[in-house]
Design a protein around this motif. Structure first.
Motif, PDB file in Angstrom:
ATOM      1  N   LEU A 158      36.348  38.192  38.987  1.00 17.90           N
ATOM      2  CA  LEU A 158      37.394  39.149  39.323  1.00 17.90           C
ATOM      3  C   LEU A 158      38.700  38.770  38.626  1.00 17.90           C
ATOM      4  O   LEU A 158      38.835  37.678  38.067  1.00 17.90           O
ATOM      5  CB  LEU A 158      37.612  39.189  40.836  1.00 17.90           C
ATOM      6  CG  LEU A 158      36.440  39.660  41.702  1.00 17.90           C
ATOM      7  CD1 LEU A 158      36.817  39.541  43.173  1.00 17.90           C
ATOM      8  CD2 LEU A 158      36.045  41.094  41.362  1.00 17.90           C
ATOM      9  N   TYR A 184      31.720  46.233  39.333  1.00 19.62           N
ATOM     10  CA  TYR A 184      32.903  47.087  39.400  1.00 19.62           C
ATOM     11  C   TYR A 184      32.546  48.563  39.578  1.00 19.62           C
ATOM     12  O   TYR A 184      33.028  49.221  40.507  1.00 19.62           O
ATOM     13  CB  TYR A 184      33.752  46.919  38.140  1.00 19.62           C
ATOM     14  CG  TYR A 184      34.643  45.708  38.139  1.00 19.62           C
ATOM     15  CD1 TYR A 184      36.028  45.831  38.111  1.00 19.62           C
ATOM     16  CD2 TYR A 184      34.112  44.414  38.157  1.00 19.62           C
ATOM     17  CE1 TYR A 184      36.856  44.715  38.102  1.00 19.62           C
ATOM     18  CE2 TYR A 184      34.917  43.298  38.145  1.00 19.62           C
ATOM     19  CZ  TYR A 184      36.288  43.449  38.119  1.00 19.62           C
ATOM     20  OH  TYR A 184      37.096  42.338  38.119  1.00 19.62           O
ATOM     21  N   PRO A 231      39.525  38.189  46.460  1.00 16.03           N
ATOM     22  CA  PRO A 231      40.349  39.151  45.721  1.00 16.03           C
ATOM     23  C   PRO A 231      41.849  39.025  45.966  1.00 16.03           C
ATOM     24  O   PRO A 231      42.644  39.195  45.042  1.00 16.03           O
ATOM     25  CB  PRO A 231      39.822  40.507  46.207  1.00 16.03           C
ATOM     26  CG  PRO A 231      38.419  40.252  46.621  1.00 16.03           C
ATOM     27  CD  PRO A 231      38.429  38.862  47.195  1.00 16.03           C
ATOM     28  N   PHE A 276      37.955  45.635  45.104  1.00 14.24           N
ATOM     29  CA  PHE A 276      37.603  44.298  44.625  1.00 14.24           C
ATOM     30  C   PHE A 276      36.719  43.551  45.622  1.00 14.24           C
ATOM     31  O   PHE A 276      35.881  42.740  45.228  1.00 14.24           O
ATOM     32  CB  PHE A 276      38.872  43.504  44.321  1.00 14.24           C
ATOM     33  CG  PHE A 276      39.658  44.063  43.174  1.00 14.24           C
ATOM     34  CD1 PHE A 276      39.224  43.899  41.868  1.00 14.24           C
ATOM     35  CD2 PHE A 276      40.820  44.791  43.393  1.00 14.24           C
ATOM     36  CE1 PHE A 276      39.939  44.425  40.801  1.00 14.24           C
ATOM     37  CE2 PHE A 276      41.538  45.327  42.344  1.00 14.24           C
ATOM     38  CZ  PHE A 276      41.087  45.144  41.036  1.00 14.24           C
ATOM     39  N   ARG A 320      33.227  41.999  44.590  1.00  9.34           N
ATOM     40  CA  ARG A 320      32.874  40.594  44.831  1.00  9.34           C
ATOM     41  C   ARG A 320      31.558  40.488  45.608  1.00  9.34           C
ATOM     42  O   ARG A 320      30.698  39.653  45.278  1.00  9.34           O
ATOM     43  CB  ARG A 320      33.986  39.893  45.614  1.00  9.34           C
ATOM     44  CG  ARG A 320      33.695  38.419  45.827  1.00  9.34           C
ATOM     45  CD  ARG A 320      34.631  37.806  46.850  1.00  9.34           C
ATOM     46  NE  ARG A 320      34.472  36.358  46.922  1.00  9.34           N
ATOM     47  CZ  ARG A 320      34.931  35.614  47.923  1.00  9.34           C
ATOM     48  NH1 ARG A 320      35.585  36.184  48.940  1.00  9.34           N
ATOM     49  NH2 ARG A 320      34.724  34.307  47.925  1.00  9.34           N
TER      50      ARG A 320
END
Length: 215
Positions: A14, A109, A143, A167, A171
């Motif tokens: 990330l 993503y 994140p 995020f 993750r």
């Protein structure tokens, strides 16, 4: 005697996970190990056309917002160019390739973060035909911590400005996929840079001989 094929190693993570410094370290380690520098790539990007696509993905245009599906397709267009014109030719000539992101980023993503996993898997299958890295090092970070680190570097791009839950979903997907694939190694990126780099060195000391033995 036929030429030995190179190896493809990717760093993932990330925003704020420390990929840039990790890539510099891995570049040095690989260079010392095999006696030559790897070909370094980044995604999206890595070819003249793919870099233009990167700008479309990274730069926000309020007059014509990029929809999630278009984002996904653009990234795979850039990836296809990079694989065809850089990665596969380098590997075929015996060179190693070190990538800043690859398909795992899209799965995390666009698949996890955007909720487009069926589209991502369909486009991935159509574009990649099973092509994947020999080794992926995933730098795992919360994140909130990662984004605070990213913000300290300067202005955030369009992707970095997404909501925190985007995020968090990404993750979660990264960790799930890493758990399912032995070629993905998780590194705790919440540690100090020195400790993260020590962990990377230890993992590569363990894994590089195995990669060489596959040739």
């Amino acid at each position: 005697m036929s030429q030995q094929k190179g190896k493809f190693i990717v760093i993932e993570g990330l925003e704020g996970a420390g990929k840039s410094s990790a890539i510099a370290l891995i570049n040095d380690i690989i260079s010392q190990y095999i006696g030559q520098s790897p070909v370094c790539t980044r995604e999206p990007g890595g070819t003249p056309l793919a870099e233009k696509i990167r700008d479309l993905v990274k730069i926000a245009d309020e007059s014509d917002p990029l929809c999630d599906e278009a984002e996904c397709l653009l990234i795979y267009a850039a990836r296809s160019q990079l694989i065809a014109n850089v990665i596969k030719p380098a590997l075929s000539s015996g060179k190693w390739v070190l990538g800043d992101r690859h398909n795992l980023s899209s799965l995390a993503y666009q698949g996890g973060g955007r909720g487009l996993m069926p589209l991502v898997k369909a486009v991935s299958d159509a574009c990649l035909h099973g092509f994947k890295p020999d080794l992926t090092l995933y730098l795992d970070i919360d994140p909130t911590l990662g984004l605070s680190r990213a913000a300290s570097r300067g202005k955030l791009d369009r992707i970095e400005q997404q909501a925190i839950d985007f995020f968090e979903r990404a993750r979660k997907t990264y960790l799930k996929l890493a758990h399912e694939d032995d070629s993905i190694i998780v590194i705790d990126a919440s540690q100090s840079m020195e400790q993260v780099h020590d962990d990377i060195r230890l993992q590569l000391q363990r894994l590089l001989p195995a990669l060489m033995g596959e040739q």
